[in-house]
Scaffold this motif. Sequence first.
Motif, PDB file in Angstrom:
ATOM      1  N   GLY A  49      53.769  31.686  54.258  1.00 43.91           N
ATOM      2  CA  GLY A  49      55.116  31.629  54.825  1.00 43.91           C
ATOM      3  C   GLY A  49      55.774  32.991  54.727  1.00 43.91           C
ATOM      4  N   ASN A  50      57.021  33.049  55.116  1.00 45.21           N
ATOM      5  CA  ASN A  50      57.777  34.298  55.027  1.00 45.21           C
ATOM      6  C   ASN A  50      58.327  34.467  53.614  1.00 45.21           C
ATOM      7  OD1 ASN A  50      57.554  35.103  57.760  1.00 45.21           O
ATOM      8  ND2 ASN A  50      59.073  33.566  58.306  1.00 45.21           N
TER       9      ASN A  50
ATOM     10  N   ALA B 178      64.233  23.572  49.913  1.00 38.56           N
ATOM     11  CA  ALA B 178      64.294  24.906  49.306  1.00 38.56           C
ATOM     12  C   ALA B 178      63.427  24.965  48.052  1.00 38.56           C
ATOM     13  CB  ALA B 178      65.745  25.277  48.978  1.00 38.56           C
ATOM     14  N   ILE B 179      63.504  23.925  47.230  1.00 34.77           N
ATOM     15  CA  ILE B 179      62.668  23.857  46.025  1.00 34.77           C
ATOM     16  C   ILE B 179      61.190  23.893  46.416  1.00 34.77           C
ATOM     17  CG2 ILE B 179      61.970  22.371  44.100  1.00 34.77           C
ATOM     18  CD1 ILE B 179      64.975  21.457  44.010  1.00 34.77           C
ATOM     19  N   SER B 180      60.839  23.179  47.486  1.00 33.40           N
ATOM     20  CA  SER B 180      59.466  23.175  47.983  1.00 33.40           C
ATOM     21  C   SER B 180      58.990  24.585  48.306  1.00 33.40           C
ATOM     22  CB  SER B 180      59.394  22.286  49.235  1.00 33.40           C
ATOM     23  OG  SER B 180      58.187  22.460  49.925  1.00 33.40           O
ATOM     24  N   HIS B 181      59.850  25.360  48.954  1.00 39.68           N
ATOM     25  CA  HIS B 181      59.456  26.720  49.327  1.00 39.68           C
ATOM     26  C   HIS B 181      59.417  27.664  48.123  1.00 39.68           C
ATOM     27  CE1 HIS B 181      58.879  26.821  53.706  1.00 39.68           C
ATOM     28  NE2 HIS B 181      59.489  25.645  53.622  1.00 39.68           N
ATOM     29  N   VAL B 182      60.210  27.410  47.123  1.00 41.00           N
ATOM     30  CA  VAL B 182      60.130  28.198  45.895  1.00 41.00           C
ATOM     31  C   VAL B 182      58.810  27.888  45.181  1.00 41.00           C
ATOM     32  CG1 VAL B 182      61.124  28.544  43.599  1.00 41.00           C
ATOM     33  CG2 VAL B 182      62.622  28.476  45.606  1.00 41.00           C
TER      34      VAL B 182
ATOM     35  N   THR C 118      66.324  31.978  52.279  1.00 38.82           N
ATOM     36  CA  THR C 118      67.002  31.434  53.455  1.00 38.82           C
ATOM     37  C   THR C 118      67.291  29.947  53.278  1.00 38.82           C
ATOM     38  OG1 THR C 118      65.857  33.038  54.851  1.00 38.82           O
ATOM     39  CG2 THR C 118      66.812  31.122  55.956  1.00 38.82           C
ATOM     40  N   LEU C 119      66.298  29.203  52.817  1.00 38.51           N
ATOM     41  CA  LEU C 119      66.478  27.764  52.656  1.00 38.51           C
ATOM     42  C   LEU C 119      67.422  27.426  51.501  1.00 38.51           C
ATOM     43  CD1 LEU C 119      62.836  26.725  53.448  1.00 38.51           C
ATOM     44  CD2 LEU C 119      64.867  26.351  54.872  1.00 38.51           C
TER      45      LEU C 119
END
Length: 118
Positions: A91-92, A80-84, A98-99
């Motif tokens: 990405g979406n 989740a931190i990676s996607h933040v 979501t993560l």
Amino acid sequence: MKGVVVLGAVVFLAGGVWAFGWPQSFYSTIATYPPFNLHLFHDLGAFQLGIAAALVGALIWSDALFVALLGGATGCLVHAISHVLDRHLGGNPSDPWTLTGLALIMIVGLVVRIRARV
């Protein structure tokens, strides 16, 4: 057998911290498959840290469900931190939310399991 688990934990922990924290260095030294993709290495680090957490957990606790939740929660949280951190890369737009939600569910499951063990 514990020696194998310790070795695996050290390798996955070191690799996970390196890939997540210093992705360009990890790419240049270990995974030189062009092109460099920052988010890929952040995710690689996240999943390696989840495996490391599960291996360390298995050395300390004999509760398989607890160890699985520990590894899953760790991997989900760092993912989740990676996607933040990488939300500007594509990405979406919902991925960080979501993560993060999935990570929170895993953490709640871990807390519930901890309380059930006491």
